[in-house]
Motif scaffolding. Structure first.
Motif, PDB file in Angstrom:
ATOM      1  N   ILE A 284      38.175  25.275  72.707  1.00  0.00           N
ATOM      2  CA  ILE A 284      36.732  25.457  72.456  1.00  0.00           C
ATOM      3  C   ILE A 284      36.348  24.862  71.113  1.00  0.00           C
ATOM      4  O   ILE A 284      35.283  24.263  70.965  1.00  0.00           O
TER       5      ILE A 284
ATOM      6  N   HIS B 199      33.584  22.244  76.976  1.00  0.00           N
ATOM      7  CA  HIS B 199      32.452  23.079  77.388  1.00  0.00           C
ATOM      8  C   HIS B 199      32.933  24.477  77.800  1.00  0.00           C
ATOM      9  O   HIS B 199      33.815  24.594  78.659  1.00  0.00           O
ATOM     10  N   PRO B 200      32.332  25.527  77.221  1.00  0.00           N
ATOM     11  CA  PRO B 200      32.815  26.887  77.523  1.00  0.00           C
ATOM     12  C   PRO B 200      32.701  27.272  78.992  1.00  0.00           C
ATOM     13  O   PRO B 200      33.526  28.043  79.502  1.00  0.00           O
ATOM     14  N   ILE B 201      31.683  26.742  79.670  1.00  0.00           N
ATOM     15  CA  ILE B 201      31.541  27.120  81.085  1.00  0.00           C
ATOM     16  C   ILE B 201      32.631  26.447  81.922  1.00  0.00           C
ATOM     17  O   ILE B 201      33.069  26.993  82.944  1.00  0.00           O
ATOM     18  N   LEU B 202      33.124  25.310  81.467  1.00  0.00           N
ATOM     19  CA  LEU B 202      34.271  24.699  82.145  1.00  0.00           C
ATOM     20  C   LEU B 202      35.563  25.418  81.756  1.00  0.00           C
ATOM     21  O   LEU B 202      36.449  25.619  82.599  1.00  0.00           O
TER      22      LEU B 202
ATOM     23  N   LEU C 290      35.841  28.457  81.284  1.00  0.00           N
ATOM     24  CA  LEU C 290      35.850  29.697  82.060  1.00  0.00           C
ATOM     25  C   LEU C 290      36.496  29.513  83.439  1.00  0.00           C
ATOM     26  O   LEU C 290      36.860  30.492  84.096  1.00  0.00           O
ATOM     27  N   ARG C 291      36.669  28.267  83.860  1.00  0.00           N
ATOM     28  CA  ARG C 291      37.370  28.011  85.123  1.00  0.00           C
ATOM     29  C   ARG C 291      38.764  28.633  85.106  1.00  0.00           C
ATOM     30  O   ARG C 291      39.276  29.061  86.131  1.00  0.00           O
TER      31      ARG C 291
ATOM     32  N   ASN D 246      39.533  31.394  84.060  1.00  0.00           N
ATOM     33  CA  ASN D 246      39.391  32.782  84.504  1.00  0.00           C
ATOM     34  C   ASN D 246      38.941  32.848  85.964  1.00  0.00           C
ATOM     35  O   ASN D 246      39.509  33.588  86.783  1.00  0.00           O
ATOM     36  N   LEU D 247      37.934  32.041  86.311  1.00  0.00           N
ATOM     37  CA  LEU D 247      37.386  32.089  87.677  1.00  0.00           C
ATOM     38  C   LEU D 247      38.447  31.773  88.721  1.00  0.00           C
ATOM     39  O   LEU D 247      38.419  32.296  89.827  1.00  0.00           O
TER      40      LEU D 247
ATOM     41  N   ARG E 261      38.412  38.731  82.480  1.00  0.00           N
ATOM     42  CA  ARG E 261      37.480  38.217  81.479  1.00  0.00           C
ATOM     43  C   ARG E 261      37.911  38.689  80.084  1.00  0.00           C
ATOM     44  O   ARG E 261      37.764  37.969  79.102  1.00  0.00           O
TER      45      ARG E 261
ATOM     46  N   TYR F 208      40.566  36.502  78.923  1.00  0.00           N
ATOM     47  CA  TYR F 208      39.962  35.209  78.571  1.00  0.00           C
ATOM     48  C   TYR F 208      39.404  35.271  77.151  1.00  0.00           C
ATOM     49  O   TYR F 208      39.643  34.387  76.325  1.00  0.00           O
ATOM     50  N   LEU F 209      38.638  36.334  76.866  1.00  0.00           N
ATOM     51  CA  LEU F 209      38.006  36.455  75.543  1.00  0.00           C
ATOM     52  C   LEU F 209      39.051  36.635  74.449  1.00  0.00           C
ATOM     53  O   LEU F 209      38.902  36.134  73.342  1.00  0.00           O
TER      54      LEU F 209
ATOM     55  N   LEU G 155      40.400  33.345  73.696  1.00  0.00           N
ATOM     56  CA  LEU G 155      39.388  32.574  72.983  1.00  0.00           C
ATOM     57  C   LEU G 155      39.422  32.903  71.482  1.00  0.00           C
ATOM     58  O   LEU G 155      39.149  32.058  70.643  1.00  0.00           O
ATOM     59  N   ARG G 156      39.732  34.152  71.191  1.00  0.00           N
ATOM     60  CA  ARG G 156      39.828  34.564  69.786  1.00  0.00           C
ATOM     61  C   ARG G 156      41.136  34.102  69.154  1.00  0.00           C
ATOM     62  O   ARG G 156      41.336  34.257  67.957  1.00  0.00           O
TER      63      ARG G 156
END
Lengths: 87, 278
Positions: free
Chosen positions: A53, A58-61, A63-64, A66-67, A74, A77-78, A81-82
């Protein structure tokens, strides 16, 4: 190099099971068809979300991951991210 | 036939996927608003829904159109990954190629050159979430208009607003009863560490302008100002397009405004008044 190769991979990861299966079996081999740098490959193989990141993916990509179930929740995932371990 | 109704809804997957995560009153108010919109659909008896929303990298990635009109005879959704988080099964949605082509031609005649897709586009949450409540029997065909709210550079707010006039012009010329559905917003961050935050100041600014029937007052918002309400806040483009397509002077009637951190979204459900009060 740009984020484009990484984002292309993540987009394809969301398109169906074939790439996910390949990625689960051999992450390096699954990435071999994408035009990505060595540092990008290392980060995607390790699912180093913090690096990715900050690099500009892109953050929405992102997120894949996780999806598609590569990162099971989630919350995990977070955490990644940290920069903290997911578990 | 003028547009018979214009609805604005959030499309947060949590609404159907994990409703119990929200507080009781937030959840109840959200569902009551959606049920009210569903009741109005029955009353308005639309022949067709024109849906304005955005993809989140399921249907579009590269190339990335600023606008894309779905000409397909049918669509499907949600895709399997969204199916899981939304708790809704993948279903078929009828399209309306003839009406979609009229929109495309009118756009071209009006100085717009949107992309078009003849494919059976795969939906995510943007249409299936609201339509689960608005048209549970999947009886009303939909023409989707996609707006790039995701990948920079984004179309300007003004350009989205102007594109709304195309939708209005087509509706005015055609015999069908059209329901406009703009889904998205309001403040939300997706896939970032800010997930679950709400920007109350931004929400008030947007809603005050829309409730006063002054969407033009928002067209000067910069992308940086919108970013301050999250990467998902750029979906106000969908709302602004719907406003421009509706009767001049229309005001937003807010049926629910519930900031729900557990759904990662400032939830707004509403309708734009359709009488021309100018």
């Amino acid at each position: 190099m740009s984020v484009y190769g990484v984002e292309s991979f993540l987009f394809q990861l969301g398109q169906g099971e074939a790439l996910r299966k390949a990625y689960r079996e051999d992450r390096g081999a699954a990435l071999s068809g994408y035009d990505i740098s060595e540092e990008e490959r290392v980060a995607v193989e390790a699912i180093d979300l913090r690096w990715l990141i900050e690099y500009g993916v892109h953050p929405i990509l992102l997120l894949r991951f996780n999806l598609t179930g590569e990162i099971p929740s989630r919350e995990a995932y977070l955490k990644l991210l940290r920069g903290a371990p997911a578990q | 036939m003028p547009i018979v109704g214009t609805f604005i809804t959030a499309h947060a997957p949590g609404i159907t996927g994990y409703p119990e995560a929200a507080g009781e009153s937030e959840r109840n108010n959200t569902f009551a608003a959606l049920e009210e919109l569903g009741r109005r659909v029955k009353e308005l008896k639309p022949d067709l829904i024109v849906g304005i929303s955005n993809d989140h990298f399921t249907a579009f990635f590269d190339p990335m159109p600023a606008f894309c009109i779905g000409l397909g005879p049918r669509f499907h959704g949600p895709n399997p990954d969204f199916e899981r988080i939304m708790g809704l099964p993948c279903e078929e949605y009828a399209g309306h190629p003839d009406y979609a082509m009229a929109l495309l031609n009118k756009a071209y005649d009006s100085g717009f050159d949107p992309a078009f897709s003849r494919a059976e586009i795969m939906f995510e949450d943007q249409f299936p979430i609201p339509l689960h409540f608005l048209d549970p029997g999947r009886e009303i065909p939909i023409v989707p208009i996609y707006v790039n709210c995701m990948l920079e550079p984004l179309p300007s707010l003004s350009r989205c607003f102007e594109m709304g006039q195309v939708i209005k012009d087509v509706a005015d010329e055609r015999p069908e009863r059209i329901l406009l559905l703009a889904s998205g917003g309001l403040s939300h961050w997706v896939g970032t560490l800010e997930e679950g935050q709400i920007n109350a100041e931004f929400e008030s600014k947007v809603l005050d302008a829309l409730k006063a029937g002054k969407p033009e007052g928002l067209l000067g918002l910069t992308n940086a100002e919108i970013d301050a309400a999250g990467n998902g806040a750029h979906e106000i483009r969908n709302w602004l397009m719907a406003f421009a397509a509706s009767a001049k002077g229309g005001r937003l009637e807010v049926l629910a405004h519930e900031p729900v951190p557990q759904w990662q979204t400032g939830i707004v459900m509403g309708a734009i008044s359709v009488e021309d009060i100018s």
